[in-house]
Design an enzyme around this catalytic site. Sequence first.
Site, mmCIF file in Angstrom:
data_model
loop_
_atom_site.group_PDB
_atom_site.id
_atom_site.type_symbol
_atom_site.label_atom_id
_atom_site.label_comp_id
_atom_site.label_asym_id
_atom_site.label_seq_id
_atom_site.Cartn_x
_atom_site.Cartn_y
_atom_site.Cartn_z
ATOM 1 C CG HIS A 16 -2.767 32.174 26.343
ATOM 2 N ND1 HIS A 16 -3.049 31.665 27.605
ATOM 3 C CD2 HIS A 16 -2.262 31.138 25.651
ATOM 4 C CE1 HIS A 16 -2.723 30.395 27.661
ATOM 5 N NE2 HIS A 16 -2.237 30.049 26.481
ATOM 6 C CG ASP A 24 -4.572 33.260 30.306
ATOM 7 O OD1 ASP A 24 -4.305 32.210 30.921
ATOM 8 O OD2 ASP A 24 -4.471 33.355 29.078
#
Length: 448
Positions: free
Chosen positions: A19, A117
């Site tokens: 991520h 995110d």
Amino acid sequence: MSTEEKAHLAAFAFPFGSHPTALFHLVQRLAAACPQVHFSYFNIESSNKKVLSRLDTTHSNIKIYHVDDGVPEGHVSSGNPMEFIEFFIKATPANFSKRLEQVEKEMGTKATCLLSDAFLWFSGDMAQERGIPWLAYWAAGPSSISLHLYIHGIRAKLGNDDGQIQNLDQTLDFIPGMSAIRASDLPVEILQINGLFSHMLYNMSDTINRAYVVLNSFDGVDSVVECDLKSKLKRLLNIGPFPLPKALKCTEDQSGCLSWLSHQDAASVAYISFGTILTPPQPELVALAEALEEKQVPYLWSFADNSKRILIQGFFERTGRIGKLVEWAPQTEVLSHPSVGVFVTHCGWNSTLESILGGVPMICMPFFADQMINRRLMENVWRIGVGVQGDFSKSGMVEALDLVLWKDEGNKMRENIGRLKERAYMAVAEKGSSTEDFKSLTTKAKDI
Ligand code: UDP
């Protein structure tokens, strides 16, 4: 009126797995496209170190900041990776908001746009309070985000009160574009709200429709799902695939992967990687190693966790003549090398895209999260990959290698993935759909 003078985009990373790197790639791309905009990238220190050790950070308009990781002082790890995720979640959102406020004071410029995110759902509330746009980066494919949007329906239809699935073979044909997906493919977080991480994802499912959702994907990869997503989300921006493979200089090929590949025959090598988090259990590793050895398949294996190489004791020593072992490979470039004939993968989304860009069919060994969904798409929808029969047995692995490397089925897969590759490159070409969506994204980043 929009001026770029004071635009300041703050980016919040989810610090685990692939991520933070994926978000940093996006920030770099935006920073190159919007040189007047200031970019602040927030992540925990240990993850920042990892990201920065692997990426070049020459953009002068990006500044990197550490946020609190929530780990208590003197904490001794139990060895369970989930504990660090939970410490981090407990520290949110205060760690991000506090640090952002400090940075804004130091810079004398408030954030004008928040890119997070998608897991960090609270960013939506922060953006709303500040009256600025929220861009949510979903670090996986369209099908997996769609499943999160249908979480309530899925639980009502498939689960019992304990969140257990009643019929594992049941397909999800009640969701547009999901008739190939089975209940057994679902990540556990979709069915059970159990623990901080699944709570985080559950909250995300309920807030994500307020965001401009950014996907590393391209139009047409999954048309029905995309169309449905577009009807549900405020805005869906498909800006991938990225990053594209680069022509690396010899000095950049530090692990020697590309020069080793250049001595191998065309489409002969099995490239093996299970991403940034996972090492498969011993029986699966042994089955794979024995199959490679039996068939004498040249291999390039990215195996980061030194301590676990012992699980296939003696394999690397015995097979050094046909294989190469590295801790980290330039994967995007490796998969675009003509010597690679098959990718043995855990089916992470980034790996899937990189294999599409390289036109390399896959042997699928999924374990958790969105990996089983991606496997199903590869095997049953796009027909660019194959699973391993018999719970990843040696004979199943031999069969899969045989099929992809030497049989007609493998050629068919190569044709199918070649078509997807063409579509992917069209999307990122000038005036391509992903290029246009990226332009819309830069408009959001620049606006104040
Ligand atoms: N990766 C790499 N070199 C390696 C192993 C992995 O560059 O030796 C990169 C790979 O290119 C991909 C990422 O790590 O971009 C893995 O992401 P993915 O979504 O496939 O899996 P995850 O790590 O999230 O499980």
